[in-house]
Every structure is written in structure tokens, then in C-alpha cells.
Scaffold this motif. Structure first.
Motif, short mmCIF file in Angstrom:
data_model
loop_
_atom_site.label_atom_id
_atom_site.label_comp_id
_atom_site.label_asym_id
_atom_site.label_seq_id
_atom_site.Cartn_x
_atom_site.Cartn_y
_atom_site.Cartn_z
N LEU A 15 0.88 -1.22 -0.07
CA LEU A 15 0.04 -0.12 -0.05
C LEU A 15 0.81 1.21 0.11
O LEU A 15 1.77 1.30 0.72
N GLU A 16 0.55 2.16 -0.76
CA GLU A 16 1.34 3.42 -0.60
C GLU A 16 0.18 4.53 -0.90
O GLU A 16 -0.95 4.50 -1.42
N ILE B 262 -7.76 -6.08 2.10
CA ILE B 262 -7.53 -4.92 3.04
C ILE B 262 -8.68 -5.39 4.24
O ILE B 262 -9.76 -5.36 4.06
N GLY B 263 -8.17 -5.64 5.56
CA GLY B 263 -9.00 -5.96 6.56
C GLY B 263 -8.95 -5.04 7.58
O GLY B 263 -7.80 -4.19 7.69
N ARG C 158 -4.29 -9.30 2.84
CA ARG C 158 -2.81 -8.79 2.55
C ARG C 158 -2.27 -7.66 3.48
O ARG C 158 -1.32 -7.61 3.90
N LEU C 159 -3.33 -6.89 3.96
CA LEU C 159 -3.14 -5.72 4.90
C LEU C 159 -4.16 -5.73 5.91
O LEU C 159 -5.34 -5.69 5.59
N ILE D 131 1.68 -10.90 5.93
CA ILE D 131 0.56 -9.99 5.99
C ILE D 131 1.08 -8.50 6.59
O ILE D 131 1.81 -8.59 7.49
N ALA D 132 0.89 -7.54 5.68
CA ALA D 132 1.42 -6.12 6.49
C ALA D 132 0.10 -5.80 7.23
O ALA D 132 -0.68 -5.96 7.34
N ILE D 133 0.74 -4.88 8.27
CA ILE D 133 -0.18 -4.60 9.15
C ILE D 133 0.29 -3.01 9.55
O ILE D 133 1.36 -2.55 9.82
N LEU D 134 -1.16 -2.15 9.63
CA LEU D 134 -0.98 -1.01 10.22
C LEU D 134 -1.59 -0.91 11.49
O LEU D 134 -2.61 -1.44 11.61
N PHE D 135 -0.79 -0.40 12.34
CA PHE D 135 -1.03 -0.64 13.83
C PHE D 135 -1.23 0.74 14.34
O PHE D 135 -0.17 1.57 14.47
#
Length: 533
Positions: free
Chosen positions: A7-8, A88-89, A179-180, A210-214
Motif C-alpha cells: 500500500l502507498e 484489506i481488513g 494482504r493488509l 501480512i502487512a499491518i497498520l497498527f
């Protein structure tokens, strides 16, 4: 841009009703990366995550400027369904579970597996039956990825709060092509041991690619699991750092650092003094979920505006709620030399204390009642004000004229924008609803006013009016004000002193003009090397 970027975000700008809440954000996240997003309340974190997930509030308020890219391609995410189709989740701060359903039914909701039967062979696939064994296997696999042993046939309503959070996460990772994952304050309701378990689970998910935004306020968690850290402040991306190249102290300082907006406040006849203590708090413990107080000590000077600051989840919200009897509390509270009975809201009111809650819509207001009823209700119940005698001994009725006249005075004095005393509070703006909360507290004529997150959810103009009112209450009526806020800049604008809360205790007390570094250190739970406060 590297091909491995999942993601960008490019130059993301978002406005709400003329106020810019995100200002040219540029950010990227790679497969297997845990990317922490930190900042004070109002920094723009949740707005950014809602934008990524296509939440309706973004597009119902005019959309945004800039581009979202997945695998280097611009995507247009206008709904959560589109976000999920892209892999995206999102694990929301508020649970999205059905209590009466089992763990399996919640994990597989809207993605149920079915199997054919005799009827479906004749009438079509719509008549297929649910394949419970297959769904249980899927659920168990998702739970195992989190390292969790839960009976998948258990009703969600029977689970501890911490386990409910894991069911939310299991539902997201069960989805094909995840994926995210976006985690919005996932540990806010968890006990320390449960939070540790969640951090370990996040690391396992990252190891699986899996990419994670935290999003979190807890900087120790950021340092425990993230690879990259982005700091937001006032809607801007201040800096992006590698975890191994920074520290909790640096992150905290970047979060709070800004030009100090302290106006010249009206002078006092008698300045607050350490020799005149109106309230002493000794070993206060409060069991408020997500805001526990763990043995806090504090002395409040008569006539001062004392700020309670710190990150969310560290206990600052719990102090007022515990003292005012809204959550179970223990310890010792002394007002004017007299001990205060804990766990008794009436005792707090009788001690001439009033409270404006952080939850004005849930606790502070009767939304379907009039402004007048909201303004006078507490003083009627606690002090028998606005009642008139009748010919029947002991029977008193509401003095409607007194209520009407007093409410008109409050509307004028506090500049409540409304059609009149009888207007339902629900129809007021957020800022005017907050003024009604202040009017209700003021009608009690308290010696101490506890006010928690007074500007949460209101626009910039209304924020200034509310803060000006607090200064006015303090200066004109000698009211001692204890103000809790997640926005340090507000505390620095109007407070005489600011007590910083970390892990349920006072880290220290600073003057409002102390350096960003000192505030950053205390917010991170570290004492400055020099003597302050």
C-alpha cells in the motif's frame, strides 16, 4: 517505488466542513511489515484508517484528495466491501460481533461455506445447507494462527473481552487473500497479559507476509513489535522512523512538539498556593476498563486550573470517574480536611464537586429532553433547587418560571446557539451540547469542577469558546478546575500546572511552558533529568 510495497498513500488530504484534518500524507507499507501510526487524539490517525478502508463517513463528507495505490496501481476505494476485495481488513476499536452467535458463526459471517443436498440438486445452490464441519475447521485454523485455543462452538457472549478482540482478528485473517490488516487501538480493552498475547499474534501474522497498520497510544507496544513508526501531529506526517533507530522518548517528543499557544489569561486576586490545598488524593485506585488508576497521589491547590495529561489508556480518564463514584474506587480522598466517601456519587455532589463527563452523549446529556431540563436536572436532584412549595406539607413542584429564567441566563452567558430553552439537546451542535453540560455543572455552583475531554468532537471555533468558559468560571467564581485532556496543547493554553499520568500514576507535574522534551519524557513514563514543576 519498490515493487514489494503493498500500500502507498500519496499526498492524502482530507477536509471536514472546511477544516483540514489530513495534510498531504505520504506513507507506504510492505508485506510482512508492522507499521505503527502514533499521535495524540485529533492527530488524524483514525481518519486516515477510515479513508484506507473506504468508510462511508469519508465519502459522505466530500471524499479526499491524493491517491491510494495497491501494488503500484491507483485504486478507488469507496466502500469497505471494495477494501476487502482488495485484501484489506480492519479490526475496529468497537467490536463488530454478534453476541448470540458462536465463534465460528462470527468468523464466517457473510462468507459461510455450504454443501449440496437433495433439494439443492433439484432447486439450485440457494437451497444448499451450511457446512458446519468445514466452517469449524476454517475457524480453528484462523485461531491457531493467532496461537489461541478457543472452542469454536462457544457463544461470543460467553467470552472474556480480550478473547472477543481475537475473534475479530481471526475473522479478518480467515478471509482469502488478506494482504493488509488495519488495527485501530486493538489493545485498548485488553489486560496486560492479553495485550502481550496480541502483540505476539501480530508478529506471527507479519511473518506470514501480512502487512499491518497498527494504531495505538501505547508506545511500549510500538517498540515491542513495529518495524516502522510514523508520527502524526495536527493532521501532518511529522516523521517516519525505523524502530531500531529511535526511542520512546523521541517519539513522545515528536508527538507533542508544537508552537505553544498560550494567551495572556486574566489575572487573579489571590493566586493558587501550595499552602492552600483544597483536595488531596492518596493511593487512588480505580477499576475503569482501559483507564485503570493504580495507586495515584495528587494535591490540588484551591483556585487553580490543574491539567491531567498523558496518552490514552494510561488512567487519566479514570481519576475523575473514580472520585465522582462512577467506577469502583479505593484509596483516600480528602476535601478541605474532610474525608470523602468513595463509590457514592451523591457524596461527591454533597462535597460541592461537579463532573462534566468525557461521554457527553452517553452520560452527560438527556438528548431527547430540552435544554432547560438538562441544565437544571442535577441541581434539582442533588440540591432541591428550582422547586416551589405547595399547600401540601412536604410536597414541592417544579418552578417552571425559575427554570425558564435561569436557562435563558445560561444561554446568554454561555452563548448557547439555540432556538430557546425548550429546544431538544439532540438538535444542537457538538460545541453547544458541551456548553449545556457545562451549564448543568455550573448550576450546582461547585467548588471543584472536574471536566474530562471538554473539546472532544467539536470544531476549532467551539473549542476556544469552551476553554474560554473554563477560564471564566475559574477567574470570576474562584472555581477550582481539574481538566483532563488528550490534547496537550489545550492544557498548556489554560492550565496553571499539568500532571502527567502514566501507567495509572502521576509521573510528574510540569508548568505549561515546560519544554517539549520534558513533556515527551513524562508522557513516555520517564522522569526528566532536571527538577521541574
Amino acid at each position: 517505488m519498490p515493487e514489494s510495497t503493498v500500500l502507498e498513500l500519496k499526498n492524502i488530504t482530507k477536509k471536514f466542513f472546511g477544516t483540514t484534518v489530513l495534510k498531504g500524507i505520504n506513507l507506504s507499507v510492505k508485506p510482512g511489515e508492522i507499521h505503527a501510526i502514533v499521535g495524540e487524539n485529533g492527530a488524524g490517525k483514525s481518519t486516515l484508517m477510515n479513508l484506507i478502508f473506504g468508510m462511508p463517513v469519508i465519502h459522505e463528507t466530500g471524499g479526499f484528495e491524493g491517491d491510494i495505490l495497491m501494488d503500484g496501481q491507483i485504486v478507488n476505494i469507496t466502500s469497505p466491501r471494495q477494501a476487502m476485495e482488495l485484501g484489506i481488513g480492519m479490526v475496529h476499536q468497537e467490536f463488530m460481533l454478534i453476541p448470540g452467535f458462536t465463534v465460528t458463526e462470527n468468523i464466517k459471517l457473510n462468507r459461510e461455506r455450504t454443501r449440496p443436498n437433495l433439494a439443492s440438486k433439484i432447486l439450485g445452490s440457494a437451497m444448499e445447507t451450511l457446512d458446519y464441519p468445514a466452517m469449524r475447521r476454517d475457524s480453528q485454523q484462523a485461531l491457531e494462527k493467532l496461537g489461541l485455543a478457543i472452542d469454536e462452538s462457544t457463544l461470543v457472549s460467553q467470552l472474556p473481552v480480550g478473547y472477543m478482540q481475537f475473534v475479530e482478528i481471526a475473522r479478518e485473517i480467515d478471509k482469502t487473500h488478506s494482504r493488509l490488516l488495519v488495527f485501530d487501538e486493538p489493545t485498548a480493552v485488553l489486560a496486560e497479559s492479553e495485550a502481550d498475547h496480541l502483540i505476539a499474534a501480530m508478529k506471527r501474522l507479519a511473518e506470514q507476509g501480512i502487512a499491518i497498520l497498527f494504531i495505538t497510544h501505547r508506545l511500549d507496544e510500538v517498540m515491542a513489535c513495529s518495524h516502522t513508526i510514523s508520527i502524526l501531529r495536527d493532521g501532518e506526517l511529522v516523521k517516519t522512523l525505523k524502530r531500531d533507530e529511535t526511542s520512546v522518548e523521541e517519539i513522545a517528543e515528536l508527538m507533542v512538539g508544537r508552537k505553544l499557544e498560550r494567551e495572556q489569561l486574566p489575572s487573579r486576586t489571590v493566586p493558587p498556593s501550595d499552602e492552600d490545598i483544597i483536595l488531596e488524593i492518596e493511593d487512588l485506585r480505580v477499576e475503569m476498563p482501559g483507564e485503570r488508576v493504580k495507586g495515584l497521589n495528587l494535591k490540588v491547590r484551591r483556585g487553580e486550573i490543574l491539567g491531567l495529561g498523558g496518552l490514552a489508556g494510561q488512567g487519566k480518564i479514570g481519576i475523575a470517574n473514580g472520585v465522582m463514584g462512577l467506577y469502583p474506587a479505593s484509596g483516600r480522598i480528602i476535601k478541605d480536611g474532610q474525608p470523602l466517601k468513595l463509590n457514592d456519587p451523591r457524596a461527591a455532589l454533597d462535597a460541592k464537586m461537579a463532573f462534566v463527563s468525557e461521554d457527553r452523549r452517553g452520560v452527560g446529556l438527556l438528548l431527547d429532553e430540552s435544554i432547560a431540563i438538562n441544565v437544571v436536572l442535577s441541581s434539582i436532584e442533588a440540591q432541591n433547587k428550582f422547586l416551589r412549595s405547595t399547600i401540601i406539607p412536604g410536597v414541592r413542584l417544579l418552578d417552571r418560571k425559575a427554570v425558564h429564567d435561569y436557562t435563558l441566563k445560561m444561554i446568554k452567558d454561555l452563548d448557547i446557539r439555540c432556538t430557546g430553552p425548550n429546544q431538544p439537546v439532540r438538535r444542537l451542535s457538538g460545541g453547544n451540547q458541551q456548553k449545556v453540560c457545562l451549564a448543568r455543572a455550573f448550576s450546582l455552583q461547585p467548588e471543584i469542577l472536574w471536566v474530562s475531554e471538554p473539546t472532544r468532537g467539536i470544531d476549532i471555533g467551539a473549542k476556544k469558546l469552551v476553554l474560554d468558559l473554563l477560564v471564566r468560571f475559574n477567574r470570576e467564581y474562584g472555581m477550582t478546575i481539574i481538566m483532563t485532556s488528550s490534547e496537550l496543547n489545550e492544557l498548556r493554553r489554560i492550565c496553571d500546572r499539568i500532571a502527567v499520568v502514566y501507567n495509572g500514576k502521576i509521573t510528574g507535574i510540569l508548568p505549561p511552558d515546560a519544554s517539549d522534551r520534558d513533556f515527551g519524557l513524562m508522557i513516555a513514563g520517564t522522569h526528566p533529568t532536571k527538577e521541574v514543576g
